[in-house]
Motif scaffolding. Sequence first.
Motif, PDB file in Angstrom:
ATOM      1  N   GLY A   3      72.152  85.165 109.920  1.00 36.44           N
ATOM      2  CA  GLY A   3      71.612  86.219 109.079  1.00 36.44           C
ATOM      3  C   GLY A   3      72.554  86.782 108.033  1.00 36.44           C
ATOM      4  O   GLY A   3      72.120  87.552 107.161  1.00 36.44           O
ATOM      5  N   ASP A   4      73.833  86.421 108.095  1.00 33.76           N
ATOM      6  CA  ASP A   4      74.779  86.895 107.076  1.00 33.76           C
ATOM      7  C   ASP A   4      74.393  86.343 105.705  1.00 33.76           C
ATOM      8  O   ASP A   4      73.775  85.272 105.600  1.00 33.76           O
ATOM      9  N   LYS A   5      74.798  87.067 104.662  1.00 34.41           N
ATOM     10  CA  LYS A   5      74.498  86.636 103.296  1.00 34.41           C
ATOM     11  C   LYS A   5      75.776  86.510 102.476  1.00 34.41           C
ATOM     12  O   LYS A   5      76.683  87.338 102.593  1.00 34.41           O
ATOM     13  N   ILE A   6      75.829  85.476 101.666  1.00 37.04           N
ATOM     14  CA  ILE A   6      76.873  85.326 100.657  1.00 37.04           C
ATOM     15  C   ILE A   6      76.207  85.603  99.324  1.00 37.04           C
ATOM     16  O   ILE A   6      75.287  84.892  98.919  1.00 37.04           O
ATOM     17  N   VAL A  35      72.699  82.696 105.974  1.00 46.37           N
ATOM     18  CA  VAL A  35      73.212  81.804 107.011  1.00 46.37           C
ATOM     19  C   VAL A  35      72.192  81.615 108.127  1.00 46.37           C
ATOM     20  O   VAL A  35      71.666  82.597 108.667  1.00 46.37           O
ATOM     21  N   ARG A  36      71.915  80.353 108.465  1.00 46.07           N
ATOM     22  CA  ARG A  36      71.166  80.014 109.666  1.00 46.07           C
ATOM     23  C   ARG A  36      72.077  79.161 110.539  1.00 46.07           C
ATOM     24  O   ARG A  36      72.576  78.121 110.098  1.00 46.07           O
ATOM     25  N   GLU A  37      72.342  79.616 111.759  1.00 40.51           N
ATOM     26  CA  GLU A  37      73.210  78.849 112.656  1.00 40.51           C
ATOM     27  C   GLU A  37      72.463  77.617 113.155  1.00 40.51           C
ATOM     28  O   GLU A  37      71.369  77.719 113.712  1.00 40.51           O
ATOM     29  N   GLY A  96      67.836  82.534  98.620  1.00 43.63           N
ATOM     30  CA  GLY A  96      67.006  83.704  98.877  1.00 43.63           C
ATOM     31  C   GLY A  96      65.516  83.443  98.812  1.00 43.63           C
ATOM     32  O   GLY A  96      64.738  84.032  99.563  1.00 43.63           O
ATOM     33  N   ASP A  97      65.097  82.517  97.919  1.00 47.64           N
ATOM     34  CA  ASP A  97      63.674  82.196  97.817  1.00 47.64           C
ATOM     35  C   ASP A  97      63.262  81.044  98.733  1.00 47.64           C
ATOM     36  O   ASP A  97      62.123  80.586  98.681  1.00 47.64           O
ATOM     37  N   GLN A  98      64.189  80.579  99.570  1.00 51.96           N
ATOM     38  CA  GLN A  98      63.954  79.494 100.525  1.00 51.96           C
ATOM     39  C   GLN A  98      63.485  78.205  99.842  1.00 51.96           C
ATOM     40  O   GLN A  98      62.760  77.405 100.427  1.00 51.96           O
ATOM     41  N   SER A  99      63.957  77.990  98.628  1.00 51.28           N
ATOM     42  CA  SER A  99      63.620  76.754  97.917  1.00 51.28           C
ATOM     43  C   SER A  99      64.653  75.663  98.119  1.00 51.28           C
ATOM     44  O   SER A  99      64.391  74.492  97.833  1.00 51.28           O
TER      45      SER A  99
END
Length: 265
Positions: free
Chosen positions: A130-133, A142-144, A158-161
């Motif tokens: 869940g962290d964001k850069i 981040v997805r582990e 961010g737009d999951q593209s």
Amino acid sequence: MGLGLAARGFKAALTAASWRYTGLRAYCARMETRGLLFRQLFESESSTYSYLLADVESREAVLIDPVLETVERDLKLIDELGLKLKVAANTHCHADHITGSGLLKQRVFGLKSAISVHSGAAADIMLTEGDKITFGRHSLTVRETPGHTDGCITYVTGDQSMAFTGDALLIRGCGRTDFQQGCSKKLYESVHQKIFTLPGDCLVYPAHDYKGQTLSTVDEEKKFNPRLTKSLEEFVKIMDNLNLPKPAKIDIAVPANLVCGLHEV
């Protein structure tokens, strides 16, 4: 009238064909109109992809999975594009090449390195689920996705593209699970729960490809991946019988990558 319709039909077909054959270049142009600059870079010895993403307005940039041998090339491109490199982010502790993160930090003032907190490696930013850069108006979440190693993570825009899957999910394949805390069951669950749940048209960008392929999609891999379309039991059996040779650089790369790639550099 008929000729005019035919001409318009031909033009439409030509436009569609141009979209298909220009491939990544056309997609790059479309992304830049959305304010995201993107470049896919390749290192031939280890067949590693590095990915440069930047916010068009602020010029802040992130480089995913930099390679030691291509640091000069990457810095030249960053300079040519007028970018400010903010983060060098690794998808995991690689076994087949030394990360360029440490050398980049020596060359770029204020640059921070990033890697999973579960990797056992040193970095300025230790990442968890869940962290964001962030870079300008854009971000990577981040997805582990452990299984190839405990510290594997996937970066999602961010737009999951777009998803940068490291070695967890390759194009029509996946990372091996026979060393570095590898676990076939864990990898299978990671891909199905964290990557295959993304939108079907989400573009998949892996850390490596050995056949000249550049990208895939979530839907493609869900349908055509010869390993991950199998049941868990079948997948584990496949992975247990790969009998792959030991990575040539593992004894050098892993110790170096545990200290941000600065071991004897």
